[in-house]
Design an enzyme around this catalytic site. Structure first.
Site, PDB file in Angstrom:
ATOM      1  N   THR A  70       0.836  -1.205   0.000  1.00  0.00           N
ATOM      2  CA  THR A  70       0.000   0.000   0.000  1.00  0.00           C
ATOM      3  C   THR A  70       0.871   1.256   0.000  1.00  0.00           C
ATOM      4  OG1 THR A  70      -1.748  -1.178   1.168  1.00  0.00           O
ATOM      5  CG2 THR A  70      -1.790   1.232   1.303  1.00  0.00           C
ATOM      6  N   ASN A 149      -5.989  -9.099  -7.829  1.00  0.00           N
ATOM      7  CA  ASN A 149      -5.971  -9.915  -6.621  1.00  0.00           C
ATOM      8  C   ASN A 149      -7.258 -10.690  -6.374  1.00  0.00           C
ATOM      9  OD1 ASN A 149      -6.598  -7.046  -6.285  1.00  0.00           O
ATOM     10  ND2 ASN A 149      -7.210  -7.605  -4.233  1.00  0.00           N
ATOM     11  N   SER A 199       5.268  -6.566  -2.202  1.00  0.00           N
ATOM     12  CA  SER A 199       4.986  -6.716  -0.764  1.00  0.00           C
ATOM     13  C   SER A 199       5.463  -8.079  -0.264  1.00  0.00           C
ATOM     14  CB  SER A 199       3.475  -6.575  -0.559  1.00  0.00           C
ATOM     15  OG  SER A 199       3.145  -6.782   0.787  1.00  0.00           O
ATOM     16  N   GLY A 200       6.022  -8.095   0.959  1.00  0.00           N
ATOM     17  CA  GLY A 200       6.602  -9.322   1.497  1.00  0.00           C
ATOM     18  C   GLY A 200       5.608 -10.420   1.828  1.00  0.00           C
ATOM     19  N   CYS A 321      -9.337  -6.978   2.296  1.00  0.00           N
ATOM     20  CA  CYS A 321      -9.477  -5.601   2.769  1.00  0.00           C
ATOM     21  C   CYS A 321     -10.923  -5.128   2.675  1.00  0.00           C
ATOM     22  CB  CYS A 321      -8.600  -4.670   1.956  1.00  0.00           C
ATOM     23  SG  CYS A 321      -6.944  -5.280   1.756  1.00  0.00           S
TER      24      CYS A 321
HETATM   25  N1  PLP Z   1      -2.036  -4.403  -4.322  1.00  0.00           N
HETATM   26  C1  PLP Z   1      -2.566  -5.612  -4.485  1.00  0.00           C
HETATM   27  C2  PLP Z   1      -2.880  -6.091  -5.848  1.00  0.00           C
HETATM   28  C3  PLP Z   1      -2.815  -6.424  -3.384  1.00  0.00           C
HETATM   29  O1  PLP Z   1      -3.358  -7.632  -3.549  1.00  0.00           O
HETATM   30  C4  PLP Z   1      -2.509  -5.927  -2.096  1.00  0.00           C
HETATM   31  C5  PLP Z   1      -2.825  -6.725  -0.894  1.00  0.00           C
HETATM   32  O2  PLP Z   1      -3.782  -7.465  -0.864  1.00  0.00           O
HETATM   33  C6  PLP Z   1      -1.946  -4.656  -1.990  1.00  0.00           C
HETATM   34  C7  PLP Z   1      -1.719  -3.918  -3.118  1.00  0.00           C
HETATM   35  C8  PLP Z   1      -1.585  -4.078  -0.674  1.00  0.00           C
HETATM   36  O3  PLP Z   1      -0.443  -4.706  -0.141  1.00  0.00           O
HETATM   37  P1  PLP Z   1      -0.159  -4.642   1.421  1.00  0.00           P
HETATM   38  O4  PLP Z   1      -1.120  -5.562   2.081  1.00  0.00           O
HETATM   39  O5  PLP Z   1       1.268  -5.095   1.565  1.00  0.00           O
HETATM   40  O6  PLP Z   1      -0.336  -3.231   1.824  1.00  0.00           O
END
Ligand code: PLP
Length: 375
Positions: A70, A149, A199-200, A321
């Site tokens: 994010t 996602n 992202s990790g 989310c």
């Molecule tokens: N972008 C996508 C496509 C994602 O699937 C996610 C997390 O689900 C994010 C961004 C956000 O990543 P983070 O959870 O590390 O903030």
């Protein structure tokens, strides 16, 4: 428990846990400190950066640690707009981006920027020609995800750079590769990207660590998202989370080249098995190896998720989310309302097996045959 929600997060692999514990117990110095504790911590950070940069296909100097995907998305978008705003006010994105991107877009619209949202087809695909057509002379940013996602579609993001060059538009390209990193072969260059966020916790690393690629030529001009100390070449202040960085790097190192294919085989088996159940519809096989979207149109996706959870199987009804709210991704897809309503995401990781799929299949069959969510 059977865990089939790897797009939400992944279990942390043993090497990542060991690396975090090692750095927390022995390498806990502040990497900015000039004495041996600090120097050892700085070494950990740079070793981690080298591992992740190599896996992403960039130079270590082009990779900046963030707290999550994010943050990388926010930073890239705000930095690109800051650089481009004297040239224009138009932005291209898609209606199926993660909220990390869509919320930035809302903010920018409230500040007078014009945003074009590309619409997906019924399987969540975005047309390359639609990307090319959307780029205008005053476009300053194209922000697209590599892998969606929720449905696993792969977006043809490289079409953006082609159109930008053709039109001589002043636009930069941001790619949210949070779901694509290590699952698909790509480099920032192959995508034509100026910024790439990863992202990790999607690759068996810990939560709370991500990274942003910034193309070298932009580095002297890019603004940080926060202000503070001079860490990360002055671009991302805050004492570096060295244990998280080491763990992220360990997870990347432990991610075997064969994982993506192994995951794809389980997903393909699931697509065949689950779509054969009377009452289950395949929304999309997803082109990415790990995400499959199905629907039980007779039920709400959320209630199916809860019923399966009660039987020890973890799936989701869209992005983690958005718990409880209808997913904007399925809303944007031209699907019958009932199919959207009953949408369920099944997503796989290296530990997923065909036996996991068989158990999910048994439970879904039960639900569809009995027309009940009670077991
Ligand atoms: N972008 C996508 C496509 C994602 O699937 C996610 C997390 O689900 C994010 C961004 C956000 O990543 P983070 O959870 O590390 O903030």
């Amino acid at each position: 428990m059977i865990y089939l929600d790897n797009a939400a997060t992944t279990p942390v692999c043993r090497p990542a846990m060991d690396a975090a514990l090692r750095v927390m117990s022995q390498g806990w110095g502040n990497p900015s400190s000039g004495y041996p504790y600090g120097k050892a911590a700085a070494r950990e950070r740079e070793e981690g950066r080298a591992v992740i940069a190599a896996a992403l296909g960039c130079e270590p100097e082009e990779l900046f640690f963030t707290s999550c995907g994010t943050e990388g998305d926010n930073w890239a978008i705000m930095a690109a707009v800051e650089l481009g705003k004297k040239h224009g006010r138009h932005i291209v994105t898609s209606a199926i981006e993660h909220s990390a991107v869509l919320e930035c877009m809302k903010l920018l619209q409230s500040q007078g920027f014009e945003v074009t949202y590309l619409k997906p087809d019924r399987e969540g695909n975005i047309d390359a020609q639609a990307i090319r057509d959307a780029v205008r002379d005053d476009t300053i940013l194209v922000s697209l995800m590599l892998v969606n996602n929720e449905v696993g579609s792969i977006l043809p993001v490289s079409a953006a750079k082609e159109a930008i060059l053709e039109r001589k538009a002043p636009a930069l390209v941001h790619v949210d590769a949070v779901q694509g990193f290590l699952k698909l072969p790509f480099t920032p260059q192959s995508l034509g990207a100026d910024f790439v966020a990863i992202s990790g916790h999607k690759v068996e690393g810990p939560k709370g660590i991500g990274a942003l690629y910034i193309r070298r030529a932009l580095l002297p001009k890019v603004k940080p998202l926060m202000v503070g100390g001079g860490q990360e070449s002055g671009l991302r202040p805050g004492t570096e989370a060295t244990h998280q960085i080491a763990a992220f790097a360990a997870a990347v190192k432990a991610w075997e080249p064969g994982f993506a294919e192994k995951i794809r085989q389980v997903k393909d088996y699931a697509a065949d098995t689950l779509s054969a159940i009377d009452g289950v519809e395949l929304i999309s096989r997803g082109s990415a190896p790990h995400i499959l979207a199905i629907s039980l149109p007779a039920f709400s996706g959320q209630s199916v998720v809860e019923a399966l959870g009660s039987q020890g199987v973890c799936v989701s009804s869209g992005s983690a989310c958005h718990r409880g709210k209808p997913s904007h991704v399925f809303q944007a897809m031209p699907l019958p309302q009932k199919v959207k309503y009953g949408a369920v995401r099944v997503s796989f990781g290296p530990q997923s097996t065909k036996e996991d799929v068989d158990e999910l299949s048994r439970l879904l069959r039960h639900i569809c045959e009995k027309k009940s969510l009670l077991f």
